[in-house]
Scaffold this active site. Sequence first.
Site, short mmCIF file in Angstrom:
data_model
loop_
_atom_site.label_atom_id
_atom_site.label_comp_id
_atom_site.label_asym_id
_atom_site.label_seq_id
_atom_site.Cartn_x
_atom_site.Cartn_y
_atom_site.Cartn_z
N HIS A 179 30.80 -3.54 48.35
CA HIS A 179 29.79 -3.15 47.37
C HIS A 179 29.47 -1.66 47.45
CE1 HIS A 179 26.31 -3.68 44.71
NE2 HIS A 179 25.71 -2.81 45.50
N HIS A 184 24.08 -7.53 40.21
CA HIS A 184 23.32 -8.19 41.27
C HIS A 184 23.70 -9.67 41.23
CE1 HIS A 184 19.62 -7.57 43.94
NE2 HIS A 184 20.46 -6.59 44.20
#
Length: 765
Positions: free
Chosen positions: A60, A111
Amino acid sequence: MTQAPIALDTVAAAATDPDREQPWAELGLKPDEYARIREILGRRPTSAELAMYSVMWSEHCSYKSSKVHLKQFGESMTDEMREPLMVGMGENAGVVDVGQGYAVTFKVESHNHPSYVEPYQGAATGIGGIVRDILAMGARPVAVMDPLRFGPLDAEDTKRVLPGIVAGVGGYGNCLGLPNIGGEAVFDETYVGNPLVNALCVGVMRHDELHLANASGLGNQVILYGAKTGGDGIGGVSVLASETFEVSTGSTSGGPAKRPAVQVGDPFMEKLLIECTLELFAEGLVAGIQDLGGAGLSCATSELASAGDGGMHVWLERVPLRDSSLAPEEILMSESQERMMAVVEPEKVARFLQICAKWDVDATVVGEVTDTDRLVITWHDEVIGDVPPRSVAHDGPTYDRPYARPDWQDALQADRAEALPRPQTGDELRSTLLQLVASPNLCDKSWITDQYDRYVRGNTVLAQPEDAGVIRIDEETGLGVAVATDCNGRFAKLDPYAGAQLALAEAHRNVAATGGRPLAVSDCLNFGSPEDTAVMWQFAETTRGLAAGCVELGIPVTGGNVSLYNQTGETAILPTPVVAVLGVVDDVKRRTPSGFASAGLEVYVLGTTREELSGSEWAHVVHGHLGGLPPQVDLAAEKALAEVLVEGGQGGVLAAAHDLSDGGLAQGLVESCLRHDVGVRVNVSGIAEGDAFVALFSESAARAVVAVRPEDADALRALAEKNGVPLTRIGVTTEEPVLEVEGEFAAPLSEIREAWSATLPSVFG
């Protein structure tokens, strides 16, 4: 018997205890990555250093599987594309010049995994995080958007996650006082167990208000301000860890071994943080700034230090805590929300703290800029971290992962939807239309969007269900921006290169349809596991297609996000490259709405309709089919169409414009009619060689349906001719609230609306 606390793991201890067993694998690091960390440091890392590297070298944060492909966005950029760019890729968000001394910053991020684990907080903190990215550039956040993806509407997992995700997006954004002006809600079986929650924010500033993330100036103070640091979100979006350092693996605290992986948001604190930060900017008190999102303090300290001209010393024990049991490594990994880090000149610290106190925002000096090239972290005068900051923030692993066109791609593309049985009569066409408008992807989404405040702050000009959201920037001149997000994952599965360009083209078209001149792109690239060669092929083709498409359209990628490992078991999600396009609207008073506002308007189709049904909603809904090739990409035609739409809209020629994409002309007419309950009578014999089914349900790109007053028809024809865009008159809007296709069928708008609007309430109440 109480276990004695384990001694603090210091740099000195690391040098004398080189063989201590460390939980690098549990933290997501590979053997070669751990070996590389030891090579960089010349010793084993301390627990604190290992925590920092593990989150910052996660997929990420480091983009380790994707950055070899992402670099082509910058490498392919022309001088013309760079012209509006004030800040490009590499900062918290891209910034573009929109004229009149104004700059706009926008970005879309994911998310996804947190929103599956805890739907409300995952989605809420997704909004909070992207808002802080925009704030960190020096801009006032002015609007948000939410591209969402879910499993089938009737899946139990969808019933669990969708209400919470929507409530989280709305709850956080509404409390911040930010209008939600657009987005998507798409359903497909591949998203079961892996919903996608992408969040976009737009911010506005004057040119001289731009701020960047760097820690420069020897002796400048590093101030952490906002919410206190807690145990929520440890590992969070970085690795979505359910376990942190346990007592047996080096925790110095004896505290809880398990922490919630999903951050907990407080939008009211974020609102205070926004207003406080903007006042700090206005008084010129900030030399550098970084929000705390993914990887928390590990990210903020290392990125600020590596982007500066020296180093940084951080006194970690000064960090205000909500949980006194947190160990140093947990403090460094925590992704608690509503926090910012600023670099401030010593003589301005007192005023900085005074303004924070005025807004009831905690602020603490936790470090200072040094003249070294090291990030040094101490805990009660013991050195627990001493690293080259760039090695943490920017020099993580780079993987050129193997990729290959999957064996099944040829068979998939050969299975053309054009060969499927199709409606033959007017009654069958009517039935098909009603079936499609009620389908989850085409139905009324107001059950979702009514939970969002679309008009707070008073500058929303267009919002859902319009083609793009439009926000006014300047009241005096009417300057504004339009933003749209789009992606058809089925097209991307059939051909990732073309699918990426079709997503770009649709967002570009939607912005133009409102009267916005497309200016810049942000993207959120959602894919399965990068360790799967087929997934990496999809990713490589997507980035190649998107980069080439941006060059052809002449608009730059300003930044974005990559989200990988989106899959359940062996089932990867559809490749979902969400593309956001931002455009400038010279005068929002002359924006173009999508709905037919009155009877007597002449209705035209701009563009060419071909027999292109593969990947379409018709194939998906009626036949449960995915195969064939997606619609033809013609970006030159998209540019020409955009010229007609922008000039026609801002010039007052167009009374309405709606892009044609999912569901084809039939869906475009339905949505244009239902907006104001105005009917339409059309004859489609002049398009698609008179094939009514193809005319209504083909999803050919580079098309729009527009309406003009009769006196403006000649001006529209002249615009179309000047730009080489095919134009076909198909009908007229009517007083009678009926959608009529001459020679085929007629359907009352009341019947269409009943089918269109009942779908989501029938499931969610």
